[in-house]
Enzyme design. Structure first.
Site, PDB file in Angstrom:
ATOM      1  N   ARG A  29       0.863  -1.195   0.000  1.00 57.49           N
ATOM      2  CA  ARG A  29       0.000   0.000   0.000  1.00 57.49           C
ATOM      3  C   ARG A  29       0.890   1.232   0.000  1.00 57.49           C
ATOM      4  O   ARG A  29       1.882   1.281   0.749  1.00 57.49           O
ATOM      5  CB  ARG A  29      -0.863   0.022   1.259  1.00 57.49           C
ATOM      6  CG  ARG A  29      -1.836  -1.110   1.352  1.00 57.49           C
ATOM      7  CD  ARG A  29      -3.267  -0.612   1.056  1.00 57.49           C
ATOM      8  NE  ARG A  29      -4.158  -1.702   1.429  1.00 57.49           N
ATOM      9  CZ  ARG A  29      -4.752  -1.791   2.608  1.00 57.49           C
ATOM     10  NH1 ARG A  29      -4.591  -0.832   3.502  1.00 57.49           N
ATOM     11  NH2 ARG A  29      -5.520  -2.814   2.887  1.00 57.49           N
ATOM     12  N   ASP A  30       0.526   2.209  -0.799  1.00 51.05           N
ATOM     13  CA  ASP A  30       1.289   3.471  -0.807  1.00 51.05           C
ATOM     14  C   ASP A  30       1.014   4.206   0.506  1.00 51.05           C
ATOM     15  O   ASP A  30      -0.117   4.272   0.986  1.00 51.05           O
ATOM     16  CB  ASP A  30       0.883   4.337  -2.008  1.00 51.05           C
ATOM     17  CG  ASP A  30       1.866   5.454  -2.265  1.00 51.05           C
ATOM     18  OD1 ASP A  30       2.548   5.412  -3.308  1.00 51.05           O
ATOM     19  OD2 ASP A  30       1.957   6.382  -1.426  1.00 51.05           O
ATOM     20  N   ASN A  87       6.368   6.396 -13.084  1.00 48.59           N
ATOM     21  CA  ASN A  87       7.014   7.688 -13.329  1.00 48.59           C
ATOM     22  C   ASN A  87       8.494   7.474 -13.614  1.00 48.59           C
ATOM     23  O   ASN A  87       9.137   6.642 -12.975  1.00 48.59           O
ATOM     24  CB  ASN A  87       6.866   8.594 -12.105  1.00 48.59           C
ATOM     25  CG  ASN A  87       5.402   8.912 -11.822  1.00 48.59           C
ATOM     26  OD1 ASN A  87       4.649   9.216 -12.739  1.00 48.59           O
ATOM     27  ND2 ASN A  87       4.995   8.826 -10.569  1.00 48.59           N
ATOM     28  N   VAL A  96      11.283   7.836  -6.024  1.00 52.28           N
ATOM     29  CA  VAL A  96      12.047   6.658  -5.560  1.00 52.28           C
ATOM     30  C   VAL A  96      12.632   5.959  -6.788  1.00 52.28           C
ATOM     31  O   VAL A  96      11.889   5.503  -7.671  1.00 52.28           O
ATOM     32  CB  VAL A  96      11.148   5.676  -4.768  1.00 52.28           C
ATOM     33  CG1 VAL A  96      11.977   4.475  -4.290  1.00 52.28           C
ATOM     34  CG2 VAL A  96      10.488   6.367  -3.588  1.00 52.28           C
ATOM     35  N   HIS A 100       8.873   0.779  -9.995  1.00 54.83           N
ATOM     36  CA  HIS A 100       7.581   0.444  -9.380  1.00 54.83           C
ATOM     37  C   HIS A 100       6.463   1.008 -10.233  1.00 54.83           C
ATOM     38  O   HIS A 100       6.644   1.996 -10.939  1.00 54.83           O
ATOM     39  CB  HIS A 100       7.498   1.007  -7.949  1.00 54.83           C
ATOM     40  CG  HIS A 100       7.683   2.493  -7.885  1.00 54.83           C
ATOM     41  ND1 HIS A 100       8.940   3.075  -7.951  1.00 54.83           N
ATOM     42  CD2 HIS A 100       6.792   3.512  -7.772  1.00 54.83           C
ATOM     43  CE1 HIS A 100       8.794   4.394  -7.876  1.00 54.83           C
ATOM     44  NE2 HIS A 100       7.502   4.679  -7.777  1.00 54.83           N
ATOM     45  N   HIS A 102       2.343   2.234 -10.089  1.00 52.71           N
ATOM     46  CA  HIS A 102       1.227   2.619  -9.207  1.00 52.71           C
ATOM     47  C   HIS A 102      -0.052   2.010  -9.774  1.00 52.71           C
ATOM     48  O   HIS A 102      -0.350   2.179 -10.966  1.00 52.71           O
ATOM     49  CB  HIS A 102       1.045   4.134  -9.180  1.00 52.71           C
ATOM     50  CG  HIS A 102       2.226   4.907  -8.667  1.00 52.71           C
ATOM     51  ND1 HIS A 102       2.264   5.497  -7.430  1.00 52.71           N
ATOM     52  CD2 HIS A 102       3.427   5.202  -9.248  1.00 52.71           C
ATOM     53  CE1 HIS A 102       3.413   6.136  -7.264  1.00 52.71           C
ATOM     54  NE2 HIS A 102       4.141   5.955  -8.358  1.00 52.71           N
TER      55      HIS A 102
END
Ligand code: AMP
Length: 316
Positions: A29-30, A87, A96, A100, A102
């Site tokens: 979870r973000d 991103n 970061v 990854h 999202h």
């Protein structure tokens, strides 16, 4: 090299809510969600960004998409819709440097958004669209409105009449009977007196055509011309104000819509008379609008009483 925040999560150095994990992928979870469902699907191997991917990573990236898809189904956002986004570098807002993706969903996401909300490009684009819509609506409304405003305020040349400018138009007695009907006005022959070098100065002033001449006059000069010159008087205010009261036998031509009444104005205004115009007083924009049209059609002289209705009322 410092471990990334995600490496530390993978290594259980810092806590996170783990949604999925296998030998090469972890999903958490973000910590700062921007949607009701905001999960990060992270490659366990440190790959700084999409830029660093190689052909060998195709299967990994493919599997990340499948994990995201399954999590979307788990959170029941597969039908309503979701977004998978990654991103890369500064312009995208990557914070970061560890590959990854999202997974975002659970409410309408609108058009493309990032952690900071809509992109600057998106904001500018939407602002421009809104602005164009507003301009379009305003233009349309303005075009349909009979009292439409002009887009650019026209600057008129303002020349104040000197006493000598008026002398030639002032006779001892009222030279003509007042003009009562438009028919009379247009049927009257136009015989301007042209003064040449050989012409003897007239003993009594007569009408002298001065095409295109526009002068501003005072109350005293206006009264003088009313009393003893051959004139045609125009009230350039709106019809409502004219109806409440106007000067003498003034004809009403509202300056704000004079462009749409040019044929009527030309049929009504005689060319062998001094044209007198007034409006509310002050800047005399309305009077100048009318004068400008008459000037273009070679009427003249044209005198604008700058005190207008306000000064006329005050002196009554
Ligand atoms: P990005 O800005 O695309 O690099 O995404 C990094 C994401 O990691 C952001 O959405 C952060 O909210 C998220 N994040 C940072 N630290 C943590 C953490 N300790 N646990 C969970 N998510 C984190």
């Amino acid at each position: 090299m410092e471990p990334t925040i995600f490496e530390r999560i993978i290594n259980r150095e810092i806590p996170a809510t783990i949604e999925y994990e296998d030998h090469e992928i972890i999903a958490i979870r973000d910590v700062a969600p921007i949607a009701p469902v905001h999960i990060l699907i992270i490659s366990k191997r440190v790959i700084p960004s999409v830029n660093a991917l190689s052909a060998e990573d195709s299967a990994l990236v493919g599997r990340i998409q499948l994990v995201a898809r399954d999590l979307a189904k788990k959170y029941s956002i597969d039908k309503s819709g979701y977004r998978i986004v990654t991103n890369c570098n500064d312009d995208a807002g990557q914070t970061v440097s560890h590959l990854h993706f999202h997974l975002l969903g659970g409410s309408p996401l609108g058009r493309m958004s990032t952690q900071d909300g809509p992109t600057r490009f998106g904001i500018v684009k939407e602002s421009v669209i809104l602005l164009l819509c507003a301009i379009g609506l305003a233009t349309g409304f303005n075009a349909m409105n009979s009292k439409s405003i002009t887009w650019v305020k026209k600057e008129y040349e303002r020349v104040v009449a000197s006493p000598g400018d008026l002398d030639k138009y002032i006779t001892d007695t009222q030279p003509t009977t007042p003009l009562d009907t438009a028919a009379e006005r247009v049927s009257k022959p136009i015989v301007p007196t042209v003064i040449t070098e050989n012409t003897k100065p007239p003993t009594t002033p007569v009408f002298v055509a001065e095409p295109g001449v526009v002068r501003e006059i005072t109350y005293a000069q206006f009264k003088q011309l009313l009393a003893s010159s051959p004139y045609y008087l125009i009230d350039a205010r709106g019809a409502d104000k004219y109806a409440l009261g106007h000067i003498g036998k003034a004809t009403n031509f509202y300056g704000g819509e004079i462009q749409s009444r040019i044929p009527e104005l030309l049929a009504s205004a005689p060319r062998d008379r001094v044209i007198l115009i007034y409006c509310d007083g002050g800047e005399c924009e309305l009077s100048h609008h009318v004068a400008d049209v008459l000037k273009q059609f070679q009427y003249g002289p044209i005198f604008i009483f700058t005190g207008g209705w306000a000064e006329w009322e005050k002196n009554r």
